[in-house]
Scaffold this active site. Structure first.
Site, PDB file in Angstrom:
ATOM      1  N   LYS A   1      -0.621  52.024 -37.743  1.00 30.81           N
ATOM      2  CA  LYS A   1      -0.534  52.837 -38.955  1.00 30.81           C
ATOM      3  C   LYS A   1       0.847  53.491 -39.114  1.00 30.81           C
ATOM      4  CE  LYS A   1      -4.525  51.355 -39.704  1.00 30.81           C
ATOM      5  NZ  LYS A   1      -5.874  51.869 -39.633  1.00 30.81           N
TER       6      LYS A   1
HETATM    7  C1  LIG Z   1      -7.391  51.651 -39.418  1.00 31.75           C
HETATM    8  C2  LIG Z   1      -8.381  51.916 -40.460  1.00 31.75           C
HETATM    9  C3  LIG Z   1      -9.467  52.800 -40.272  1.00 31.75           C
HETATM   10  C4  LIG Z   1      -9.850  53.331 -38.941  1.00 31.75           C
HETATM   11  O1  LIG Z   1      -8.902  54.077 -38.309  1.00 31.75           O
HETATM   12  P1  LIG Z   1      -9.122  54.486 -36.778  1.00 31.75           P
HETATM   13  O2  LIG Z   1      -8.150  55.602 -36.597  1.00 31.75           O
HETATM   14  O3  LIG Z   1      -8.817  53.281 -35.961  1.00 31.75           O
HETATM   15  O4  LIG Z   1     -10.536  54.929 -36.628  1.00 31.75           O
HETATM   16  C5  LIG Z   1     -10.245  53.113 -41.360  1.00 31.75           C
HETATM   17  N1  LIG Z   1     -10.034  52.565 -42.560  1.00 31.75           N
HETATM   18  C6  LIG Z   1      -9.032  51.689 -42.776  1.00 31.75           C
HETATM   19  C7  LIG Z   1      -8.830  51.153 -44.144  1.00 31.75           C
HETATM   20  C8  LIG Z   1      -8.201  51.316 -41.730  1.00 31.75           C
HETATM   21  O5  LIG Z   1      -7.238  50.392 -41.933  1.00 31.75           O
END
Ligand SMILES: *Cc1c(COP(=O)(O)O)cnc(C)c1O
Length: 382
Positions: free
Chosen positions: A187
């Protein structure tokens, strides 16, 4: 054929530097590893960065989404409208809350929830809308807000991709809804694993602060410090969803670097766009003028060319790619338990067949981006 590079180019990599390493080392040496002063500092700086009252540090965005649903009273018998074109977390948490996920189709350009399609899925049981800002392109929040207001729904934003996105000049996270961010390794900023729930609502914040740590009072983590007390009350059967200070040590410096990261992502996205737009088999989703795209993903759609072949051809040139996302309504769990089937969401299905995410992250070099561009040109004989 261009010379094939020696090293594999992954589709995503975190950008960590000596500041993060130094901070983690200090935390390890301090003896305080779990949730504590660094988490508090990261939360404070995160809320200040966005301009919201509360930021609650959690071990994932999934945890943030789950707590957000519960804080808003979503429960068995309720329906929540969300895109199918998202990661498993977005729908799984609705199931965890005991409610029914109802998938709505997306807009073919923004790849975000289409407000008209949201309207079509409303029933008397609908209690919430859970939009995803796909890839960092902010969803049409004003239109979704209008639907929510008319129907008494809450909006919980899955902003896993959208740290740095702006909609009509306002940062995602500041529209008055409960918003959930992710700090997963791919991210826009990363703490390895981690997430943040943000809100201006005292009641939602209280619920999240308490229930991230077993439903015990907010400052219970201080019980092992000089100013703490051993006494606490369990007020709810809460979860174990807290962030820890090792994660926060990364987050503090990642947040400071966010403007730099966004600048790089935008620069590279522009480079891709300028160089790929002449290739007729590659369709680019370009940003609107009044939104600010955080470019967590750089996805292109293929026209009259197999997406799977494209991925294989890039792999032979040592370029990593990924597909975001395999629609949830086509996944076996959702087919079996919620009667979802192929044909339910034509735009989502069409986009899924054609989409691919290209490498985009701040630690890539300009030459890496140009290498990807040249390789794509070569595939299409340009
Ligand atoms: C990565 C992601 C999540 C989950 O994030 P985590 O921190 O791994 O729980 C939720 N929604 C979307 C669209 C994502 O890409």
């Amino acid at each position: 054929m261009n010379k094939i590079r020696d090293q594999f180019l992954p589709y995503s990599l975190p950008s960590l530097g000596k500041e993060e390493i130094q901070e983690v080392v200090e935390t390890l040496q301090s003896g305080w590893l779990t949730m504590g002063p660094k988490t508090e500092r990261f939360e404070k700086e995160f809320s200040q960065h966005l301009g919201v009252r509360f930021a609650v540090g959690l071990n994932s965005c999934t945890a943030a989404l789950h707590l957000a649903l519960l804080a808003h009273g979503i429960k068995e018998g309720d329906e929540v409208i969300l895109p199918s074109f998202t990661f498993a977390a977005t729908a799984n948490v609705v199931v965890h809350a005991g409610a029914k996920p109802v998938f709505a189709d997306i807009d073919p350009v923004s790849l975000n929830l289409d407000p008209q399609q949201v309207k079509r899925k409303l029933t008397p049981k609908t209690k919430a809308v859970l939009p995803v800002h796909y890839g960092g392109w902010p969803v049409a929040l004003e239109e979704i807000q209008e639907i929510a207001d008319q129907n008494g729904l809450v909006i919980i934003e899955d902003a896993a991709h959208a740290l740095g996105s702006e909609y009509h000049g306002k940062k995602v996270g500041t529209f008055g809804n409960t918003t959930c961010f992710s700090f997963y390794a791919t991210k826009n900023i990363s703490t390895g694993e981690g997430g943040m729930l943000t809100t201006d609502d005292d009641r939602v914040a209280d619920f999240a602060f308490k229930n991230r740590l077993h439903g015990i009072s907010r400052d219970a983590w201080k019980r092992y410090t000089a100013e703490g007390s051993w006494y606490y009350q369990v007020e709810d059967a809460g979860w174990k969803y807290n962030m820890n200070d090792i994660q926060a040590s990364l987050g503090i410096h990642q947040l400071q670097k966010l403007p730099l990261f966004l600048k790089k992502r935008n620069e590279y996205a522009k480079l891709y766009e300028e160089n790929l737009k002449g290739i007729k088999q590659v369709k680019i989703s370009s940003p609107f003028s009044d939104v600010r795209h955080a470019y967590q993903l750089y996805s292109v759609l293929l026209d009259e060319f197999s997406r799977d072949d494209f991925i294989k051809l890039l792999a032979t040139r040592k370029i990593g790619t990924s597909v975001h996302f395999i629609p949830l309504h086509l996944q076996s769990y959702y087919r079996k338990n919620f009667g979802c089937a192929k044909g339910d969401l034509p735009v989502t299905e069409n986009v899924f067949e054609r989409i691919v995410s290209l490498p985009l992250y701040p630690s890539m070099t300009r030459d890496d981006v140009l290498y990807v561009i040249d390789s794509i040109r070569e595939i299409f004989g340009r």
